[in-house]
Design an enzyme around this catalytic site. Structure first.
Site, PDB file in Angstrom:
ATOM      1  N   LYS A  14     -12.103   5.478  -0.836  1.00  0.00           N
ATOM      2  CA  LYS A  14     -12.118   5.921  -2.235  1.00  0.00           C
ATOM      3  C   LYS A  14     -13.427   5.491  -2.924  1.00  0.00           C
ATOM      4  CE  LYS A  14      -8.371   3.519  -3.183  1.00  0.00           C
ATOM      5  NZ  LYS A  14      -8.111   2.894  -1.867  1.00  0.00           N
ATOM      6  N   ARG A  61      -1.710   3.411  -9.831  1.00  0.00           N
ATOM      7  CA  ARG A  61      -1.202   2.883  -8.572  1.00  0.00           C
ATOM      8  C   ARG A  61       0.309   2.760  -8.561  1.00  0.00           C
ATOM      9  NH1 ARG A  61      -6.101   0.045  -6.769  1.00  0.00           N
ATOM     10  NH2 ARG A  61      -5.679  -0.923  -4.784  1.00  0.00           N
ATOM     11  N   ARG A  90     -16.221  -4.692   6.092  1.00  0.00           N
ATOM     12  CA  ARG A  90     -16.804  -4.290   4.794  1.00  0.00           C
ATOM     13  C   ARG A  90     -17.604  -5.429   4.159  1.00  0.00           C
ATOM     14  NH1 ARG A  90     -13.149  -1.820   0.121  1.00  0.00           N
ATOM     15  NH2 ARG A  90     -11.892  -3.684   0.444  1.00  0.00           N
ATOM     16  N   ARG A 140     -14.998  -9.576   0.680  1.00  0.00           N
ATOM     17  CA  ARG A 140     -13.953  -9.823  -0.322  1.00  0.00           C
ATOM     18  C   ARG A 140     -12.874 -10.721   0.259  1.00  0.00           C
ATOM     19  NH1 ARG A 140     -12.459  -3.961  -2.765  1.00  0.00           N
ATOM     20  NH2 ARG A 140     -10.376  -4.861  -2.550  1.00  0.00           N
ATOM     21  N   ARG A 180      -1.458  -5.845   1.301  1.00  0.00           N
ATOM     22  CA  ARG A 180      -1.952  -4.737   0.469  1.00  0.00           C
ATOM     23  C   ARG A 180      -1.438  -3.404   0.998  1.00  0.00           C
ATOM     24  NH1 ARG A 180      -8.112  -5.730   0.832  1.00  0.00           N
ATOM     25  NH2 ARG A 180      -8.317  -3.773  -0.317  1.00  0.00           N
TER      26      ARG A 180
HETATM   27  P1  AP5 Z   1     -14.070   1.725   0.722  1.00  0.00           P
HETATM   28  O1  AP5 Z   1     -14.694   2.992   0.214  1.00  0.00           O
HETATM   29  O2  AP5 Z   1     -14.557   0.439   0.144  1.00  0.00           O
HETATM   30  O3  AP5 Z   1     -12.464   1.846   0.640  1.00  0.00           O
HETATM   31  P2  AP5 Z   1     -11.486   1.930  -0.611  1.00  0.00           P
HETATM   32  O4  AP5 Z   1     -10.549   3.039  -0.367  1.00  0.00           O
HETATM   33  O5  AP5 Z   1     -12.285   1.954  -1.892  1.00  0.00           O
HETATM   34  O6  AP5 Z   1     -10.717   0.549  -0.401  1.00  0.00           O
HETATM   35  P3  AP5 Z   1     -10.430  -0.691  -1.353  1.00  0.00           P
HETATM   36  O7  AP5 Z   1     -10.058  -1.825  -0.427  1.00  0.00           O
HETATM   37  O8  AP5 Z   1     -11.562  -0.976  -2.304  1.00  0.00           O
HETATM   38  O9  AP5 Z   1      -9.217  -0.189  -2.126  1.00  0.00           O
HETATM   39  P4  AP5 Z   1      -8.098  -0.986  -2.695  1.00  0.00           P
HETATM   40  O10 AP5 Z   1      -7.416   0.119  -3.363  1.00  0.00           O
HETATM   41  O11 AP5 Z   1      -7.257  -1.796  -1.817  1.00  0.00           O
HETATM   42  O12 AP5 Z   1      -8.842  -2.131  -3.547  1.00  0.00           O
HETATM   43  P5  AP5 Z   1      -9.203  -2.245  -5.106  1.00  0.00           P
HETATM   44  O13 AP5 Z   1     -10.513  -2.895  -5.208  1.00  0.00           O
HETATM   45  O14 AP5 Z   1      -8.973  -0.953  -5.799  1.00  0.00           O
HETATM   46  O15 AP5 Z   1     -14.254   1.703   2.321  1.00  0.00           O
HETATM   47  C1  AP5 Z   1     -13.842   0.598   3.083  1.00  0.00           C
HETATM   48  C2  AP5 Z   1     -14.884   0.297   4.176  1.00  0.00           C
HETATM   49  O16 AP5 Z   1     -14.917   1.377   5.100  1.00  0.00           O
HETATM   50  C3  AP5 Z   1     -16.315   0.142   3.644  1.00  0.00           C
HETATM   51  O17 AP5 Z   1     -16.947  -0.853   4.397  1.00  0.00           O
HETATM   52  C4  AP5 Z   1     -16.963   1.512   3.905  1.00  0.00           C
HETATM   53  O18 AP5 Z   1     -18.366   1.391   4.164  1.00  0.00           O
HETATM   54  C5  AP5 Z   1     -16.206   1.994   5.136  1.00  0.00           C
HETATM   55  N1  AP5 Z   1     -15.950   3.439   5.124  1.00  0.00           N
HETATM   56  C6  AP5 Z   1     -15.586   4.203   4.055  1.00  0.00           C
HETATM   57  N2  AP5 Z   1     -15.398   5.481   4.435  1.00  0.00           N
HETATM   58  C7  AP5 Z   1     -15.635   5.527   5.775  1.00  0.00           C
HETATM   59  C8  AP5 Z   1     -15.602   6.584   6.754  1.00  0.00           C
HETATM   60  N3  AP5 Z   1     -15.281   7.844   6.429  1.00  0.00           N
HETATM   61  N4  AP5 Z   1     -15.902   6.261   8.039  1.00  0.00           N
HETATM   62  C9  AP5 Z   1     -16.228   4.991   8.400  1.00  0.00           C
HETATM   63  N5  AP5 Z   1     -16.292   3.949   7.503  1.00  0.00           N
HETATM   64  C10 AP5 Z   1     -15.989   4.222   6.215  1.00  0.00           C
HETATM   65  O19 AP5 Z   1      -8.034  -3.237  -5.610  1.00  0.00           O
HETATM   66  C11 AP5 Z   1      -8.039  -4.615  -5.267  1.00  0.00           C
HETATM   67  C12 AP5 Z   1      -6.857  -5.311  -5.922  1.00  0.00           C
HETATM   68  O20 AP5 Z   1      -6.939  -5.205  -7.365  1.00  0.00           O
HETATM   69  C13 AP5 Z   1      -5.468  -4.721  -5.588  1.00  0.00           C
HETATM   70  O21 AP5 Z   1      -4.951  -5.260  -4.376  1.00  0.00           O
HETATM   71  C14 AP5 Z   1      -4.637  -5.162  -6.820  1.00  0.00           C
HETATM   72  O22 AP5 Z   1      -4.276  -6.514  -6.737  1.00  0.00           O
HETATM   73  C15 AP5 Z   1      -5.645  -5.016  -7.964  1.00  0.00           C
HETATM   74  N6  AP5 Z   1      -5.594  -3.680  -8.569  1.00  0.00           N
HETATM   75  C16 AP5 Z   1      -6.591  -2.735  -8.560  1.00  0.00           C
HETATM   76  N7  AP5 Z   1      -6.201  -1.631  -9.223  1.00  0.00           N
HETATM   77  C17 AP5 Z   1      -4.938  -1.871  -9.659  1.00  0.00           C
HETATM   78  C18 AP5 Z   1      -3.993  -1.089 -10.382  1.00  0.00           C
HETATM   79  N8  AP5 Z   1      -4.285   0.167 -10.788  1.00  0.00           N
HETATM   80  N9  AP5 Z   1      -2.782  -1.640 -10.640  1.00  0.00           N
HETATM   81  C19 AP5 Z   1      -2.475  -2.897 -10.249  1.00  0.00           C
HETATM   82  N10 AP5 Z   1      -3.324  -3.684  -9.552  1.00  0.00           N
HETATM   83  C20 AP5 Z   1      -4.547  -3.177  -9.263  1.00  0.00           C
END
Ligand code: AP5
Length: 223
Positions: free
Chosen positions: A22, A94, A133, A166, A177
């Site tokens: 994402k 979410r 990552r 992270r 997660r």
């Molecule tokens: P990346 O693009 O970073 O993946 P992502 O989908 O953005 O994953 P996240 O881990 O950031 O999502 P998340 O939803 O768990 O975390 P968030 O920060 O939102 O890609 C991952 C890796 O793969 C990278 O190294 C990239 O280079 C590689 N990659 C990408 N695409 C690729 C491809 N096609 N092929 C090969 N490699 C690839 O949330 C963190 C925490 O915050 C949550 O756990 C929760 O506690 C809190 N939180 C956030 N939002 C909310 C909400 N709305 N409500 C409640 N709590 C929340």
């Protein structure tokens, strides 16, 4: 690849499990179209780093791989949405309660959503992506040791800042997660399908191929 994209199609929700890509795809679209990426994870991590009240409240949930409570997230997002007409919501909503709150906020602002893009990927791939990552904590830009390495290990290509891993990418937190995603966030696939907004994207492809599918999906919606 150039695809005509209307601005209404650039008000997007990005859905999908942790590591589905994402943030990576949001950053690519921001670079191409100038839309704003609004990442709840990045906002929360900045608050944790700055030691704000919000950050103190959120930290324990994030460290445990759980969701921060809906009321905290919705209050945090309200001012963000009014600030511009084109945006990519990365990590929000979410839960169904967050999605309902988002609908109400966008109705008040007269800014209808263009689409909700669901990035799909297998569990083993997600674990491998999160294990490799590296993130710029200042900007949220991400790299991967194998799939998207920076030119110099540990240094951001764009601003020369240090890259970190992270804490919630540790294997046991990732497992939690993923379980949280299955229980709380997966129902949003149906939520947006019922509203005719859902587009599914195969997130298992290489990064450029995923981008091409995203642009095709947005072009189709703008047509
Ligand atoms: P990346 O693009 O970073 O993946 P992502 O989908 O953005 O994953 P996240 O881990 O950031 O999502 P998340 O939803 O768990 O975390 P968030 O920060 O939102 O890609 C991952 C890796 O793969 C990278 O190294 C990239 O280079 C590689 N990659 C990408 N695409 C690729 C491809 N096609 N092929 C090969 N490699 C690839 O949330 C963190 C925490 O915050 C949550 O756990 C929760 O506690 C809190 N939180 C956030 N939002 C909310 C909400 N709305 N409500 C409640 N709590 C929340």
């Amino acid at each position: 690849m150039t695809v005509p994209v209307a601005w209404h199609a650039m008000r997007l929700v990005f859905l999908g499990p942790p590591g589905a890509g994402k943030g990576t795809q949001a950053q690519i679209l921001v670079g191409r179209f100038g839309a704003r990426q609004i990442s709840t994870g990045d906002i929360l991590r900045r608050n944790v780093a700055d030691g704000t009240e919000l950050g103190k409240r959120a930290k324990a949930f994030m460290d445990a791989g759980a969701l921060v409570p809906d009321d905290v997230i919705v209050a945090m997002m309200e001012p963000e949405l009014g600030a511009g007409a084109a945006f990519i919501l990365d990590g929000f909503p979410r839960t169904v309660a967050q999605a309902e709150a988002l609908d109400a906020m966008l109705t008040r602002l007269a800014l209808p959503l263009g689409a909700a893009l669901q990035f799909d990927a297998d569990r083993e791939v997600l674990i491998e992506r999160l294990a490799g990552r590296w993130t710029n904590p200042r900007t949220g830009r991400t790299y991967h040791t194998l799939f998207n390495p920076p030119r110099v290990a540990g240094i951001d290509d764009e601003d020369g800042g240090p890259l970190v891993q992270r804490p919630d990418d540790a294997r046991d937190v990732v497992a939690q997660r993923l379980a949280t995603y299955d229980a709380k966030t997966k129902p949003l696939i149906d939520y947006y399908a019922r509203r005719g907004l859902l587009q599914r994207i195969d997130g298992l492809q290489p990064i450029e191929a995923v981008t091409a599918d995203v642009l095709r999906a947005l072009g189709d919606r703008a047509a």
